[in-house]
Design a protein around this motif. Structure first.
Motif, PDB file in Angstrom:
ATOM      1  N   THR A 123       0.969  -1.131   0.121  1.00 37.42           N
ATOM      2  CA  THR A 123       0.137   0.595  -0.113  1.00 37.42           C
ATOM      3  C   THR A 123       0.781   1.169  -0.275  1.00 37.42           C
ATOM      4  N   MET A 124       2.024   1.203   0.939  1.00 32.45           N
ATOM      5  CA  MET A 124       2.791   2.580   0.624  1.00 32.45           C
ATOM      6  C   MET A 124       3.589   2.444  -0.634  1.00 32.45           C
ATOM      7  N   LEU A 125       3.929   1.141  -1.631  1.00 37.22           N
ATOM      8  CA  LEU A 125       4.396   1.730  -2.156  1.00 37.22           C
ATOM      9  C   LEU A 125       3.437   1.835  -4.151  1.00 37.22           C
ATOM     10  N   TYR A 126       2.350   1.722  -3.846  1.00 41.19           N
ATOM     11  CA  TYR A 126       1.779   0.940  -5.048  1.00 41.19           C
ATOM     12  C   TYR A 126      -0.190   2.372  -4.744  1.00 41.19           C
ATOM     13  N   CYS A 127      -0.401   2.301  -3.624  1.00 40.74           N
ATOM     14  CA  CYS A 127      -1.126   3.346  -3.392  1.00 40.74           C
ATOM     15  C   CYS A 127      -1.409   4.310  -2.355  1.00 40.74           C
ATOM     16  N   CYS A 128      -1.102   4.273  -1.633  1.00 39.38           N
ATOM     17  CA  CYS A 128      -0.754   6.259  -1.121  1.00 39.38           C
ATOM     18  C   CYS A 128       0.576   5.956  -0.041  1.00 39.38           C
ATOM     19  N   LEU A 129       1.674   6.699  -0.860  1.00 34.57           N
ATOM     20  CA  LEU A 129       2.799   6.721   0.033  1.00 34.57           C
ATOM     21  C   LEU A 129       2.829   7.207   1.675  1.00 34.57           C
ATOM     22  N   PRO A 130       1.826   8.540   2.113  1.00 30.14           N
ATOM     23  CA  PRO A 130       2.074   8.917   3.359  1.00 30.14           C
ATOM     24  C   PRO A 130       1.130   8.054   3.767  1.00 30.14           C
ATOM     25  N   LEU A 188      -7.407   2.526   4.542  1.00 35.63           N
ATOM     26  CA  LEU A 188      -7.766   3.085   3.840  1.00 35.63           C
ATOM     27  C   LEU A 188      -6.680   4.053   3.301  1.00 35.63           C
ATOM     28  N   ALA A 189      -5.396   3.478   2.955  1.00 35.27           N
ATOM     29  CA  ALA A 189      -4.429   3.371   1.352  1.00 35.27           C
ATOM     30  C   ALA A 189      -4.951   2.301   0.406  1.00 35.27           C
ATOM     31  N   GLY A 190      -6.341   1.919   1.020  1.00 39.31           N
ATOM     32  CA  GLY A 190      -6.241   1.066  -0.347  1.00 39.31           C
ATOM     33  C   GLY A 190      -7.222   1.729  -1.187  1.00 39.31           C
ATOM     34  N   ILE A 191      -8.575   2.047  -0.515  1.00 43.73           N
ATOM     35  CA  ILE A 191      -8.971   3.012  -0.983  1.00 43.73           C
ATOM     36  C   ILE A 191      -9.138   4.438  -1.443  1.00 43.73           C
ATOM     37  N   PHE A 192      -8.303   5.245  -0.563  1.00 43.60           N
ATOM     38  CA  PHE A 192      -7.352   6.695  -0.983  1.00 43.60           C
ATOM     39  C   PHE A 192      -7.107   5.891  -2.938  1.00 43.60           C
ATOM     40  N   GLY A 193      -6.338   5.210  -2.788  1.00 43.69           N
ATOM     41  CA  GLY A 193      -5.157   5.154  -4.007  1.00 43.69           C
ATOM     42  C   GLY A 193      -6.447   4.310  -4.949  1.00 43.69           C
ATOM     43  N   VAL A 194      -7.777   4.009  -4.655  1.00 41.04           N
ATOM     44  CA  VAL A 194      -8.595   3.285  -5.837  1.00 41.04           C
ATOM     45  C   VAL A 194      -9.623   4.946  -6.392  1.00 41.04           C
ATOM     46  N   ILE A 195      -9.718   5.532  -5.355  1.00 41.05           N
ATOM     47  CA  ILE A 195      -9.616   6.416  -5.475  1.00 41.05           C
ATOM     48  C   ILE A 195      -9.579   7.856  -6.444  1.00 41.05           C
ATOM     49  N   THR A 248      -6.768   7.044  -8.556  1.00 40.69           N
ATOM     50  CA  THR A 248      -7.134   5.545  -9.945  1.00 40.69           C
ATOM     51  C   THR A 248      -8.365   5.957 -10.748  1.00 40.69           C
ATOM     52  N   LEU A 249      -9.178   6.130 -10.059  1.00 38.76           N
ATOM     53  CA  LEU A 249     -10.596   6.017 -10.934  1.00 38.76           C
ATOM     54  C   LEU A 249     -10.446   7.281 -11.147  1.00 38.76           C
ATOM     55  N   ALA A 250     -10.694   8.650 -10.148  1.00 42.26           N
ATOM     56  CA  ALA A 250     -10.447  10.129 -10.514  1.00 42.26           C
ATOM     57  C   ALA A 250      -9.249  10.418 -11.923  1.00 42.26           C
ATOM     58  N   THR A 251      -8.636   9.828 -12.202  1.00 43.65           N
ATOM     59  CA  THR A 251      -7.596  10.190 -13.057  1.00 43.65           C
ATOM     60  C   THR A 251      -7.408   9.281 -14.305  1.00 43.65           C
ATOM     61  N   VAL A 252      -8.998   8.162 -14.816  1.00 42.03           N
ATOM     62  CA  VAL A 252      -8.715   6.890 -15.480  1.00 42.03           C
ATOM     63  C   VAL A 252     -10.120   7.017 -16.235  1.00 42.03           C
TER      64      VAL A 252
END
Length: 123
Positions: free
Chosen positions: A53-60, A97-104, A106-110
């Motif tokens: 999750t740190m590398l692929y979803c949300c770093l902070p 939380l990092a996973g949900i944030f990463g999905v959001i 990704t969807l917002a950009t794609v």
């Protein structure tokens, strides 16, 4: 031929192995050791998930998840179950939380690129 047959003990081959009547139902008793020492159960640390999750979803958020995962490992080594369980829950929540944030993100950009097309950057 008689010398060879005399030097080798020839026995007929049987289909079943010999039965030696071994009692394997009981275990040997070691004097002075009535019980084996118990190892405390290890709490899940979520370290591989935290790294992903740190590398692929949300770093902070992923960084804090990794830090709490390391706290779980340290608490497991010391044997502090309450501290390990608390840090494990926090690491799990941070990973979610990092996973949900990463999905959001990704969807917002794609999604705009899919609906507006890749040629039009004005959407």
């Amino acid at each position: 031929m008689t010398e060879l047959s005399e030097s080798i003990d020839l026995q007929p081959i049987t289909s079943q192995p010999p039965n030696h009547d071994l009692d394997v139902s009981s275990q040997p008793v070691i004097p002075g050791y009535s019980e084996l020492p118990t190892v405390p159960s290890q709490v899940t640390d979520y370290l591989p998930l935290s790294l992903c999750t740190m590398l692929y979803c949300c770093l902070p958020i992923g960084i804090f998840a990794v830090l709490y995962s390391i706290r779980v490992r340290e608490a497991n080594l010391v044997g502090d179950q309450t501290r390990a369980q608390r840090a494990s829950r926090i690491a799990c929540v941070l990973n979610v939380l990092a996973g949900i944030f990463g999905v959001i993100i990704t969807l917002a950009t794609v999604l705009p690129k899919i609906f507006c097309g890749f040629e039009h950057s004005n959407c």
